[in-house]
Enzyme design. Sequence first.
Site, PDB file in Angstrom:
ATOM      1  N   SER A 101     -13.910  12.699 -21.378  1.00 53.43           N
ATOM      2  CA  SER A 101     -11.923  12.934 -20.761  1.00 53.43           C
ATOM      3  C   SER A 101     -12.413  13.740 -19.558  1.00 53.43           C
ATOM      4  CB  SER A 101     -11.380  13.043 -22.399  1.00 53.43           C
ATOM      5  OG  SER A 101     -10.088  13.535 -22.207  1.00 53.43           O
TER       6      SER A 101
ATOM      7  N   LYS B 296      -3.270   4.178 -28.274  1.00 55.58           N
ATOM      8  CA  LYS B 296      -2.674   4.053 -27.715  1.00 55.58           C
ATOM      9  C   LYS B 296      -1.935   2.774 -28.106  1.00 55.58           C
ATOM     10  CE  LYS B 296      -3.672   5.396 -22.792  1.00 55.58           C
ATOM     11  NZ  LYS B 296      -3.551   4.853 -21.905  1.00 55.58           N
TER      12      LYS B 296
ATOM     13  N   ASP C 217       1.757   7.202 -18.768  1.00 54.23           N
ATOM     14  CA  ASP C 217       1.378   6.107 -17.763  1.00 54.23           C
ATOM     15  C   ASP C 217       1.916   5.233 -17.265  1.00 54.23           C
ATOM     16  OD1 ASP C 217      -0.912   6.620 -18.589  1.00 54.23           O
ATOM     17  OD2 ASP C 217      -0.845   4.702 -20.338  1.00 54.23           O
TER      18      ASP C 217
ATOM     19  N   GLY D  66      -3.759  -8.768 -12.876  1.00 50.64           N
ATOM     20  CA  GLY D  66      -4.433  -7.588 -14.430  1.00 50.64           C
ATOM     21  C   GLY D  66      -3.060  -8.453 -15.810  1.00 50.64           C
TER      22      GLY D  66
HETATM   23  P1  ATR Z   1      -6.697  -2.833 -20.641  1.00 50.60           P
HETATM   24  O1  ATR Z   1      -5.913  -2.507 -22.039  1.00 50.60           O
HETATM   25  O2  ATR Z   1      -7.429  -2.098 -20.192  1.00 50.60           O
HETATM   26  O3  ATR Z   1      -5.833  -3.121 -19.863  1.00 50.60           O
HETATM   27  P2  ATR Z   1      -7.573  -5.056 -22.021  1.00 50.60           P
HETATM   28  O4  ATR Z   1      -5.892  -5.345 -22.133  1.00 50.60           O
HETATM   29  O5  ATR Z   1      -8.935  -5.594 -22.172  1.00 50.60           O
HETATM   30  O6  ATR Z   1      -7.607  -3.952 -21.204  1.00 50.60           O
HETATM   31  O7  ATR Z   1      -6.960  -6.125 -20.531  1.00 50.60           O
HETATM   32  C1  ATR Z   1      -8.337  -6.066 -19.302  1.00 50.60           C
HETATM   33  C2  ATR Z   1      -7.360  -6.723 -18.434  1.00 50.60           C
HETATM   34  O8  ATR Z   1      -8.469  -6.906 -17.315  1.00 50.60           O
HETATM   35  C3  ATR Z   1      -7.549  -8.416 -18.550  1.00 50.60           C
HETATM   36  O9  ATR Z   1      -6.677  -8.633 -17.673  1.00 50.60           O
HETATM   37  C4  ATR Z   1      -9.001  -8.979 -17.968  1.00 50.60           C
HETATM   38  O10 ATR Z   1      -8.154 -10.286 -17.372  1.00 50.60           O
HETATM   39  P3  ATR Z   1      -8.100 -11.689 -18.859  1.00 50.60           P
HETATM   40  O11 ATR Z   1      -7.167 -11.756 -19.766  1.00 50.60           O
HETATM   41  O12 ATR Z   1      -8.671 -12.967 -18.173  1.00 50.60           O
HETATM   42  O13 ATR Z   1      -9.374 -11.312 -19.623  1.00 50.60           O
HETATM   43  C5  ATR Z   1      -8.833  -8.467 -16.963  1.00 50.60           C
HETATM   44  N1  ATR Z   1     -10.214  -8.557 -16.551  1.00 50.60           N
HETATM   45  C6  ATR Z   1     -11.737  -7.808 -16.780  1.00 50.60           C
HETATM   46  N2  ATR Z   1     -12.567  -7.784 -16.780  1.00 50.60           N
HETATM   47  C7  ATR Z   1     -12.086  -8.893 -15.398  1.00 50.60           C
HETATM   48  C8  ATR Z   1     -12.717  -9.369 -14.797  1.00 50.60           C
HETATM   49  N3  ATR Z   1     -14.367  -9.103 -14.641  1.00 50.60           N
HETATM   50  N4  ATR Z   1     -12.260  -9.820 -13.387  1.00 50.60           N
HETATM   51  C9  ATR Z   1     -11.332 -10.384 -13.561  1.00 50.60           C
HETATM   52  N5  ATR Z   1      -9.973  -9.994 -14.554  1.00 50.60           N
HETATM   53  C10 ATR Z   1     -10.851  -8.865 -15.553  1.00 50.60           C
END
Ligand code: ATR
Length: 302
Positions: free
Chosen positions: A32, A89, A125, A150
């Site tokens: 961190s 969180k 955030d 995302g």
């Molecule tokens: P965070 O808290 O960091 O947002 P999360 O809730 O696990 O983590 O969400 C990860 C996001 O990244 C999701 O939108 C995920 O897409 P999916 O819903 O399809 O899983 C996206 N994500 C993770 N790896 C990815 C990849 N290689 N390509 C595209 N999207 C990805």
Amino acid sequence: MPSDQTLTLADLDQWSYEGTALAVLGHPIKHSLSPAMHNAALSVMAGRDPRFARWQYFKFDVDPADLPLALERFRAKGFLGLNLTVPHKVLAFSQVHDVDSAAQPIGAINTLVAGEKEWRGFNTDGHGLAAGILEDLRLPLAGADIVLLGAGGAARGAAVECLQRGCRSLWIANRTAANLEALLKDLKPLAGGSLLRGFAPTQPPGDLPSQALVINTTSAGLHENDAVPIDLSALPKPSAVYDAIYNPPRTKLLLQAETLGIPNANGLSMLVHQGAQALALWTKSEVPVDAMRSAARLALGR
Ligand code: ATR
């Protein structure tokens, strides 16, 4: 107690710090940047105002199963404030009763302030994202057309901020359709006058506006072999691209933006500004953002 050391709940048993203690809780937490940022800022603030001379920010590795106990114990030991990072969180949101109304629709909190009897929860955030984009790209979220990549926790926070600030339109692209639909359903009541749409990253809709601001909140890009979360050349030319990822500093998405001549920036400014707002909540004073930025860069070796 050196503030760069990773501590655990066991260290609270004989906790003897006599000044004002702050801490970040995470799992993992070793890398961190928050202690470096906050302690740099506190040292500048102490130079201006002796009240801050004995303030220090620590880092604790806390297992998610221990979070309820941790929240009690940090309160009992007199900590003035906490930051929460992955995976705490969302967990803390259901464990802290007094949550700021702006954080309610996000379902996650990253900052706790010691109240009279219990913790008060905030989420800084969204402020970090808006301030970071304004600082790096000179673009306000209000009135903007935004393509958000995302549909996870980070996307939810970003989307709520975009809608609360009155973006003109919010187009959310996500790999997994079910996750996208679930997020859109939750966001619908918050949309107000903003157009809210979803799409598959491989099939951008024909009516996407040009000059949109693209914001990446997916984790695609954290690892070297990750593919880009969207092909920017398949979109009408965006005004700018912001990647919430700051390590590595140049994701493939940002490199593609560079190649296409699109202004772009990474998420370091978001990290700095979410931290600055947390420190402002704790100290109720003006925070030296420049000192936090320099400390974060130094800690990252940049
Ligand atoms: P965070 O808290 O960091 O947002 P999360 O809730 O696990 O983590 O969400 C990860 C996001 O990244 C999701 O939108 C995920 O897409 P999916 O819903 O399809 O899983 C996206 N994500 C993770 N790896 C990815 C990849 N290689 N390509 C595209 N999207 C990805």
